[in-house]
Scaffold this motif. Structure first.
Motif, mmCIF file in Angstrom:
data_model
loop_
_atom_site.group_PDB
_atom_site.id
_atom_site.type_symbol
_atom_site.label_atom_id
_atom_site.label_comp_id
_atom_site.label_asym_id
_atom_site.label_seq_id
_atom_site.Cartn_x
_atom_site.Cartn_y
_atom_site.Cartn_z
ATOM 1 N N ASP A 196 -15.107 94.210 -91.019
ATOM 2 C CA ASP A 196 -13.804 93.524 -90.466
ATOM 3 C C ASP A 196 -14.517 93.040 -88.697
ATOM 4 O O ASP A 196 -14.615 94.186 -88.320
ATOM 5 C CB ASP A 196 -12.683 94.376 -90.320
ATOM 6 C CG ASP A 196 -12.542 94.792 -91.577
ATOM 7 O OD1 ASP A 196 -12.936 93.825 -92.654
ATOM 8 O OD2 ASP A 196 -11.852 95.621 -92.518
ATOM 9 N N GLN A 197 -14.144 91.855 -88.805
ATOM 10 C CA GLN A 197 -13.991 91.592 -86.936
ATOM 11 C C GLN A 197 -13.061 91.346 -85.987
ATOM 12 O O GLN A 197 -11.762 90.756 -86.409
ATOM 13 C CB GLN A 197 -15.363 89.861 -86.723
ATOM 14 C CG GLN A 197 -16.593 90.551 -87.718
ATOM 15 C CD GLN A 197 -17.623 91.610 -87.086
ATOM 16 O OE1 GLN A 197 -17.882 91.073 -85.613
ATOM 17 N NE2 GLN A 197 -17.849 92.201 -87.194
ATOM 18 N N LYS A 198 -12.285 92.082 -84.878
ATOM 19 C CA LYS A 198 -11.745 91.749 -84.116
ATOM 20 C C LYS A 198 -11.695 90.422 -83.495
ATOM 21 O O LYS A 198 -13.012 89.670 -83.115
ATOM 22 C CB LYS A 198 -11.749 92.967 -82.889
ATOM 23 C CG LYS A 198 -11.190 94.568 -83.484
ATOM 24 C CD LYS A 198 -11.210 95.212 -82.158
ATOM 25 C CE LYS A 198 -11.193 96.305 -82.614
ATOM 26 N NZ LYS A 198 -9.327 96.775 -82.671
ATOM 27 N N GLN A 199 -10.731 90.112 -83.499
ATOM 28 C CA GLN A 199 -9.751 88.850 -82.656
ATOM 29 C C GLN A 199 -9.907 89.293 -81.247
ATOM 30 O O GLN A 199 -9.513 90.204 -80.766
ATOM 31 C CB GLN A 199 -8.609 87.635 -82.901
ATOM 32 C CG GLN A 199 -8.278 88.358 -84.550
ATOM 33 C CD GLN A 199 -9.488 87.379 -85.214
ATOM 34 O OE1 GLN A 199 -9.141 85.967 -85.000
ATOM 35 N NE2 GLN A 199 -10.149 87.624 -86.013
ATOM 36 N N ASP A 200 -10.548 88.033 -80.414
ATOM 37 C CA ASP A 200 -10.410 87.629 -78.304
ATOM 38 C C ASP A 200 -8.635 88.089 -78.198
ATOM 39 O O ASP A 200 -8.316 88.480 -77.520
ATOM 40 C CB ASP A 200 -10.941 87.103 -78.457
ATOM 41 C CG ASP A 200 -12.693 87.576 -78.623
ATOM 42 O OD1 ASP A 200 -12.857 88.420 -78.223
ATOM 43 O OD2 ASP A 200 -13.174 86.488 -78.516
ATOM 44 N N LEU A 201 -8.203 86.975 -78.976
ATOM 45 C CA LEU A 201 -6.855 87.250 -79.004
ATOM 46 C C LEU A 201 -5.953 86.568 -79.756
ATOM 47 O O LEU A 201 -6.393 86.564 -81.122
ATOM 48 C CB LEU A 201 -6.797 85.550 -77.794
ATOM 49 C CG LEU A 201 -7.135 85.482 -76.516
ATOM 50 C CD1 LEU A 201 -7.292 84.318 -75.737
ATOM 51 C CD2 LEU A 201 -6.466 86.917 -75.625
ATOM 52 N N ILE A 202 -4.804 87.132 -80.316
ATOM 53 C CA ILE A 202 -3.847 86.329 -80.834
ATOM 54 C C ILE A 202 -2.905 85.411 -80.718
ATOM 55 O O ILE A 202 -2.445 85.901 -79.528
ATOM 56 C CB ILE A 202 -3.281 87.323 -82.470
ATOM 57 C CG1 ILE A 202 -4.586 88.128 -83.106
ATOM 58 C CG2 ILE A 202 -2.397 87.067 -82.689
ATOM 59 C CD1 ILE A 202 -3.826 89.456 -83.267
ATOM 60 N N ILE A 203 -2.343 84.562 -81.042
ATOM 61 C CA ILE A 203 -1.401 83.324 -80.870
ATOM 62 C C ILE A 203 -0.858 82.668 -81.854
ATOM 63 O O ILE A 203 -1.067 82.802 -82.906
ATOM 64 C CB ILE A 203 -2.095 82.153 -80.571
ATOM 65 C CG1 ILE A 203 -3.143 82.284 -79.254
ATOM 66 C CG2 ILE A 203 -1.226 80.740 -79.703
ATOM 67 C CD1 ILE A 203 -4.204 80.921 -78.904
ATOM 68 N N THR A 204 0.716 83.303 -81.872
ATOM 69 C CA THR A 204 1.716 82.527 -82.376
ATOM 70 C C THR A 204 2.980 81.849 -81.681
ATOM 71 O O THR A 204 2.382 81.720 -80.827
ATOM 72 C CB THR A 204 2.416 84.327 -82.871
ATOM 73 O OG1 THR A 204 3.124 84.727 -81.690
ATOM 74 C CG2 THR A 204 1.776 85.101 -83.548
ATOM 75 N N GLU A 205 4.311 81.081 -82.173
ATOM 76 C CA GLU A 205 4.516 80.291 -81.603
ATOM 77 C C GLU A 205 4.957 81.573 -80.549
ATOM 78 O O GLU A 205 5.843 80.713 -80.296
ATOM 79 C CB GLU A 205 5.611 79.921 -82.736
ATOM 80 C CG GLU A 205 6.744 80.918 -83.715
ATOM 81 C CD GLU A 205 6.057 81.745 -84.576
ATOM 82 O OE1 GLU A 205 7.545 82.829 -85.169
ATOM 83 O OE2 GLU A 205 5.119 82.448 -84.895
ATOM 84 N N LYS A 206 5.449 82.811 -80.636
ATOM 85 C CA LYS A 206 6.109 83.743 -79.247
ATOM 86 C C LYS A 206 4.840 84.109 -78.647
ATOM 87 O O LYS A 206 5.772 84.713 -77.091
ATOM 88 C CB LYS A 206 6.647 84.787 -80.367
ATOM 89 C CG LYS A 206 8.373 83.543 -81.087
ATOM 90 C CD LYS A 206 9.118 84.719 -81.758
ATOM 91 C CE LYS A 206 10.497 84.009 -82.086
ATOM 92 N NZ LYS A 206 11.017 84.594 -83.119
ATOM 93 N N ASN A 207 3.949 84.074 -78.595
ATOM 94 C CA ASN A 207 3.355 84.948 -77.656
ATOM 95 C C ASN A 207 1.767 84.811 -78.419
ATOM 96 O O ASN A 207 1.325 84.567 -78.862
ATOM 97 C CB ASN A 207 3.125 86.968 -78.759
ATOM 98 C CG ASN A 207 4.638 87.504 -78.081
ATOM 99 O OD1 ASN A 207 4.817 86.760 -76.845
ATOM 100 N ND2 ASN A 207 5.161 87.723 -79.223
ATOM 101 N N ILE A 208 0.977 85.013 -77.152
ATOM 102 C CA ILE A 208 -0.523 85.351 -76.868
ATOM 103 C C ILE A 208 0.011 86.968 -76.709
ATOM 104 O O ILE A 208 0.060 87.145 -75.722
ATOM 105 C CB ILE A 208 -1.190 84.501 -76.369
ATOM 106 C CG1 ILE A 208 -0.736 83.145 -75.757
ATOM 107 C CG2 ILE A 208 -2.221 84.610 -75.695
ATOM 108 C CD1 ILE A 208 -1.022 82.385 -75.416
ATOM 109 N N TYR A 209 -0.874 87.503 -77.341
ATOM 110 C CA TYR A 209 -1.655 89.032 -77.804
ATOM 111 C C TYR A 209 -3.144 88.783 -77.104
ATOM 112 O O TYR A 209 -3.763 88.681 -77.781
ATOM 113 C CB TYR A 209 -1.623 89.477 -78.910
ATOM 114 C CG TYR A 209 -0.206 88.986 -79.823
ATOM 115 C CD1 TYR A 209 0.789 90.115 -79.005
ATOM 116 C CD2 TYR A 209 0.260 88.498 -80.682
ATOM 117 C CE1 TYR A 209 2.130 90.021 -80.177
ATOM 118 C CE2 TYR A 209 1.423 88.572 -81.032
ATOM 119 C CZ TYR A 209 2.740 89.375 -80.403
ATOM 120 O OH TYR A 209 3.765 89.514 -80.562
ATOM 121 N N GLN A 210 -3.646 89.928 -76.152
ATOM 122 C CA GLN A 210 -4.448 90.212 -75.493
ATOM 123 C C GLN A 210 -5.747 91.404 -75.674
ATOM 124 O O GLN A 210 -4.777 91.682 -75.428
ATOM 125 C CB GLN A 210 -4.628 89.208 -74.313
ATOM 126 C CG GLN A 210 -3.703 88.037 -74.199
ATOM 127 C CD GLN A 210 -4.218 87.132 -72.444
ATOM 128 O OE1 GLN A 210 -5.148 87.450 -71.593
ATOM 129 N NE2 GLN A 210 -3.689 86.577 -71.950
#
Length: 188
Positions: free
Chosen positions: A174-188
């Motif tokens: 499994d590979q982690k993401q650098d960021l996750i983007i949703t309509e409400k947030n940018i998870y860093q």
């Protein structure tokens, strides 16, 4: 609970939730997600961008191509059980691939993208991702990370797909993401 059971339960739960979305919700939330993407420094500087053809009511990023005609966009294509990306020129040139997903006719074998937007069924706050279970995106990301430290891996999801209290049990593939983007947030 073991890794496989947890992942299967989460896949079913979030696919069911996503399939319940109305078309207008998907359009509205996808537009908000694209606004967040456009605001990113990484996106502004990117030239080669891997997106995906949305299936099963995934976030739709295809309009980025129309909005940014000077950037080069790529879509996934499965060849010999391996994920590659091919140049996304125009929609009518796309062919239906082995999983019923629209793909470009050819691939770019030595592509090193600036950004890979990866879809998923669910993500957690540690930036782990659960996809459909074939491992194609994870394998591609792992190989890119061996040759490029600059490529950004950005998970794309609706806010309800991000687990706030649960952590996904991962395996070494499994590979982690650098960021996750949703309509409400940018998870860093």
């Amino acid at each position: 609970m073991n890794t496989k059971n947890q992942k299967e339960q989460l896949r079913k739960k979030f696919l069911k939730k996503r399939l319940a979305l109305k078309k207008a919700e998907i359009v509205e939330k996808s537009e908000k997600i694209m606004e967040r993407i456009i605001s990113l420094k990484e996106f502004k500087e990117a030239e080669k961008i891997c997106i995906y053809y949305p299936i099963k009511k995934e976030v739709n990023l295809l309009n980025l191509k129309k909005l940014f005609p000077k950037k080069t966009f790529f879509l996934p294509k499965i060849e010999n059980e391996t994920l590659y990306f091919g140049h996304f020129k125009i929609k009518k040139n796309l062919k239906t691939g082995p999983f019923g997903i629209k793909e470009p006719p050819t691939t770019t074998k030595n592509l090193i993208p600036d950004i890979i937007f990866s879809p998923g069924l669910t993500f957690d706050l540690q930036k782990n991702r659960i996809g459909y279970g074939k491992g194609y995106f994870d394998e591609f990301i792992k190989n890119i990370r061996k040759i490029s430290k600059k490529t950004k891996i950005i998970g794309i999801a609706f806010e309800f797909q991000v687990l706030k209290k649960t952590q996904i049990i991962t395996t070494r593939n499994d590979q982690k993401q650098d960021l996750i983007i949703t309509e409400k947030n940018i998870y860093q």
